[in-house]
Design an enzyme around this catalytic site. Structure first.
Site: not given
Lengths: 243, 243
Positions: B52, B110
């Site tokens: 994003d 992540y």
């Protein structure tokens, strides 16, 4: 007058260093101006030491005398509201009249970040020194141990310093790797002009095989020419000052 | 045609995300254009997944088909010379025809950075989420263990996703602290839309006592409303993609 001690984090990228310069405020001048905006008092900030242009800090310490009775705990947010985003006061406490950021300091820890890769790093570019050479990191760790203890570090000082006593004690040095980052931390009772950057440059030169001599011999030679290059400012952080 | 796999590091601050948008190149478009400048071939970059707007990457992976016979090992520096400084290709290898960055991926790690302080951080401001509340970090670590294993994570997905199968397996989660930083790393076989950011937001809400419920119950409720807030994009890094 109250004596207030503040702790400051900054990204040194856009500054001429800690100290005010004829044409530039420096970190110091920015904070003095912010304190003036809040209290209307012209204070004189005493730093634990200068940091050069481009050097960062997690925990620079400074103190100043002030008449204002604004609570110390309220000052960081108030000062920060008047500071550029790359400077932040992260602590403020009232201290004894005798406290002096520079003379009361008994030691400091510096951190140095090396980004060890052929390719530039968008994440670490402004806060690390990119080293493209192969490095024998085990050798660097082994040689670094010769720095521990009390030595005359005059071979690890840039010219332009007026210091006469060049004996310092290094109590701790660690070299850790985390993927492409090499994190060097050095703690000592004091550091000469550019000493950390020359230590790091020498360790890099040893790690890549450019310097063959042992760090033990380089230290005892007291010869700046036998030590390595001065690693750049933007990899260096003043991490902590001890009192 | 050769199939080339590249690994990319980027600071997502100034980008609309990985993907090309009508009015913006995205990370993807910038790299496609750089490859065109070098090879004069219009390639289509296939990413391991979108990130994003504002999300960073240490190791995003993408592949593309190309006729050029430029050696893979020469490409990163060539491409980087045409890229903005906040994007860097850090690896390039030739892979099998069947390799597909998205479909061949078997897992991802992540990293999420929280800057845990009342005061802003000049060093970490663009790459961390500042949390000012007191946090019970031991509780966060204990609750995080309920995420491990195979679960239906549909309560940890933002709307706007067309995914039907919301079962994912998390194989590892760690929460470490380093002074004011909290470093959360999560490894799984796949992640739903905003899943990591909702997990982090939920852990923060648990840590500050805003959510009293156990993460075990929140997961099994499959109810987005019982999970916590979506932590902001700028603390998130795609660290590694596994094949």
């Amino acid at each position: 007058m109250r004596n207030l001690k503040i702790t400051i984090q900054y990204n040194g990228k856009n500054y001429c260093g800690w100290q005010r310069q004829p044409n530039s405020l420096g970190i110091q001048g920015n904070i003095e101006n912010a304190i003036y905006e809040i209290t209307k008092e012209k204070v004189k900030l005493i730093g634990s030491g200068r940091t050069d242009a481009g050097v960062h800090a997690f925990g620079q310490v400074a103190n100043f005398l002030i008449n204002s009775n604004i609570p110390a705990s309220k000052l960081p947010l108030a000062i920060n509201s008047k500071l550029p985003k790359d400077i932040s006061v992260i602590d403020c406490v009232e201290v004894d009249d005798n406290f002096h950021s520079r003379y009361s300091a008994i030691g400091k820890t510096y951190r140095y970040l090396i980004y060890h890769s052929q390719y530039r790093s968008p994440i670490y570019k402004d806060i690390s020194y990119q080293v493209k050479y192969d490095l024998d990191i085990e050798k660097m760790k082994k040689e670094a141990k010769f720095l521990l203890g009390e030595h005359d570090f005059c071979g690890f000082m840039s010219s332009g310093s007026s210091v006469l006593d060049t004996v310092r004690t290094i109590s701790d040095i660690s070299i850790k790797t985390e993927e492409d980052l090499i994190i060097i931390e050095i703690t000592g009772n004091g550091f000469l002009y550019n000493m950390v950057r020359i230590i790091v440059g020498t360790l890099v030169d040893i790690g890549r095989g450019k310097i063959d001599e042992s760090l033990e011999d380089i230290i005892s030679s007291k010869d700046r020419k036998r030590a390595g290059h001065t690693a750049p400012a933007h990899g260096l952080f003043l991490k902590k000052v001890y009192y």
